[in-house]
Scaffold this active site. Structure first.
Site, mmCIF file in Angstrom:
data_model
loop_
_atom_site.group_PDB
_atom_site.id
_atom_site.type_symbol
_atom_site.label_atom_id
_atom_site.label_comp_id
_atom_site.label_asym_id
_atom_site.label_seq_id
_atom_site.Cartn_x
_atom_site.Cartn_y
_atom_site.Cartn_z
ATOM 1 N N LYS A 1 59.953 100.909 60.316
ATOM 2 C CA LYS A 1 61.106 100.726 61.189
ATOM 3 C C LYS A 1 60.863 101.307 62.587
ATOM 4 O O LYS A 1 61.586 100.985 63.517
ATOM 5 C CB LYS A 1 62.354 101.317 60.551
ATOM 6 C CG LYS A 1 62.788 100.517 59.321
ATOM 7 C CD LYS A 1 64.185 100.854 58.870
ATOM 8 C CE LYS A 1 64.625 99.938 57.739
ATOM 9 N NZ LYS A 1 63.841 100.151 56.494
HETATM 10 C C1 LIG Z 1 63.717 99.159 55.501
HETATM 11 C C2 LIG Z 1 62.583 99.297 54.566
HETATM 12 C C3 LIG Z 1 62.153 98.228 53.745
HETATM 13 C C4 LIG Z 1 62.861 96.892 53.724
HETATM 14 O O1 LIG Z 1 62.652 96.178 54.897
HETATM 15 P P1 LIG Z 1 63.582 94.930 55.270
HETATM 16 O O2 LIG Z 1 63.148 94.506 56.608
HETATM 17 O O3 LIG Z 1 64.993 95.468 55.246
HETATM 18 O O4 LIG Z 1 63.380 93.908 54.218
HETATM 19 C C5 LIG Z 1 61.045 98.410 52.942
HETATM 20 N N1 LIG Z 1 60.401 99.595 52.890
HETATM 21 C C6 LIG Z 1 60.790 100.651 53.648
HETATM 22 C C7 LIG Z 1 60.060 101.929 53.529
HETATM 23 C C8 LIG Z 1 61.880 100.543 54.513
HETATM 24 O O5 LIG Z 1 62.258 101.601 55.242
#
Ligand SMILES: *Cc1c(COP(=O)(O)O)cnc(C)c1O
Length: 433
Positions: A107
């Site tokens: 993220k």
């Molecule tokens: C947010 C997140 C996901 C999921 O990603 P999306 O884009 O919401 O599908 C998977 N793994 C981790 C560690 C995350 O923080």
């Protein structure tokens, strides 16, 4: 480039408006009115470009001239100031590590790019934007870290007191400057309710400018396509059949990958990996979307019962049969996740986190069912295993060392403002800041 609402193709806004609004007023998500094509030459010569240079070439096509090139270059260089290495486990299987940013999860790509893009748009005004984020853990720290020290923006993080992990709390509460952590005596849902009430409160909106930074902002999606190009670039053994398995929750990461494919990146198949929250897997298999409340799992950042970016995926395709050409999906539970963490360690001496393990499982099942011989597979690793220290240590019986970024938070003082979960208390706080 204009952006339309997934609820109404005729409602179109500029890139700037899409970023500053986040969500379309009709509740839809913004999508670019066309997916730009990259030159075949560029794709064939990815090896000559750094991830930042790739990012610039890709982002430029989505932003047209709304941000001047030198400024866009700057934004990307500051936002993506860390690596996304592809680690080879064997000659057919690699891991794309997306956890080398400051909060150790993918993220960081989206949050850091969005923060700098918003700041750019606010540059010549004396406007101050206040970002309210309700978080159950991970999103809050990526957003806070992304906006830390960014001019013209204050961030208020609302998290449920006593309901996030120790590591997550440390990551949320050790900022200063423009970031304030609000410890809410309530649940995550209470935090979300407070934020939603503030957004529709006329008195607050007449006195301060509020914005959100959640995962549906288009400025978080675009930079998430950069690392698919950069991952493909690093593949040594490139077969015709490049498979990419993406641990999925809200489907932002997967959507960005599909956009990279539409831009011309030769990926044969995406595999959307889900945990027991398998709404997307069922959608792929049946063509029916049936959202339901989420259940708690070890890969908790994927505990989503109504994935918001599904609307974007549907807008990229005219028909379910075409979706099936590009996407497969498999679902696995916590017991299988633990076994896969163990198997990956045993077989490759690689420590994978619970989210990446779900990605490995989905790929393994896909390969078994399709009986593929010739392929190159990439599993996207979305978080550093130390972020999920307890489950990984339990599974493997070893100590996981905290990386430097996390160690730094431990030595810092926790700073929060405690607020009850009543809206009047939260409103009073906002009006007095
Ligand atoms: C947010 C997140 C996901 C999921 O990603 P999306 O884009 O919401 O599908 C998977 N793994 C981790 C560690 C995350 O923080």
């Amino acid at each position: 480039m204009n952006y339309y609402s997934t609820n109404n193709k005729n409602l179109k806004v500029s890139f700037r408006e899409a970023v500053m609004k986040g969500l379309s007023p009709d509740g839809g998500l913004f999508m670019p009115e066309l997916i730009p094509q990259l030159d075949a030459d560029f794709i064939n010569n990815l090896n000559n470009y750094s991830i930042q240079e790739i990012g610039f070439e890709v982002a430029k096509l989505f932003i047209d001239n709304e941000i001047p090139d030198p400024d866009l270059e700057n934004i990307i260089e500051n936002a993506i100031n860390f690596d996304a290495p592809l680690v080879e486990l064997d000659n057919k299987l690699s891991i794309l590590e997306l956890f080398h940013g400051p909060t150790l999860a993918f993220k960081d790509f989206g949050a850091r790019f969005m923060a700098r893009t918003m700041s750019h748009f606010l540059k010549d005004s004396d406007e101050v934007v206040n970002i309210l984020v309700a978080t159950s853990g991970d999103t809050g720290s990526a957003v806070a870290s992304g906006f830390y020290g960014v001019e013209g923006i204050n961030v208020y993080l609302l998290y449920p007191s006593g309901k996030v992990s120790d590591i997550q709390e440390m990551q949320l509460t050790t900022f200063d400057k423009n970031i304030t952590a609000l410890e809410i005596e309530g649940t995550f849902d209470d935090c979300q309710k407070l934020v939603k009430s503030a957004f529709v409160d006329n008195e607050i909106n007449s006195k301060m400018k509020l914005s959100s930074a959640n995962s549906i902002n288009i400025a978080r999606l675009i930079p998430q396509s950069f690392y698919y190009f950069n991952g493909y670039k690093q593949l040594k053994n490139r077969s015709e059949n490049v498979l990419v398995s993406v641990p999925s929750g809200n489907l932002g990461n997967l959507t960005a990958g599909l956009m990279a494919k539409k831009m011309g990146l030769p990926i044969a198949k995406f595999i959307g990996a889900t945990n027991s929250n398998s709404v997307f897997t069922e959608f792929i298999r049946s063509g029916k979307y049936e959202p339901r409340p989420s259940v708690k799992t070890l890969s908790n950042a994927m505990d989503v019962g109504a994935p918001s970016n599904l609307a974007r995926i549907q807008s990229l395709y005219t028909d379910h049969s075409i979706i099936l050409k590009d996407i497969a999906s498999n679902t696995h539970n916590d017991d299988q996740t633990i076994e896969m963490i163990q198997q990956t360690y045993r077989k490759y001496n690689y420590i994978i986190d619970p989210h990446g393990a779900v990605g490995m499982l989905a790929l393994e099942q896909y390969l078994a069912e399709e009986k593929l011989e010739d392929y190159s597979a990439i599993v996207v690793e979305t978080a550093h295993p130390a972020k999920f220290k307890e489950s990984v240590e339990d599974a493997l019986g070893i100590d996981i060392k905290l990386p430097e970024a996390l160690q730094k938070c431990i030595s810092k003082e926790k700073k929060t403002i405690k607020i009850s979960n009543s809206y009047s208390a939260f409103k009073e706080f906002l009006l007095n800041t």
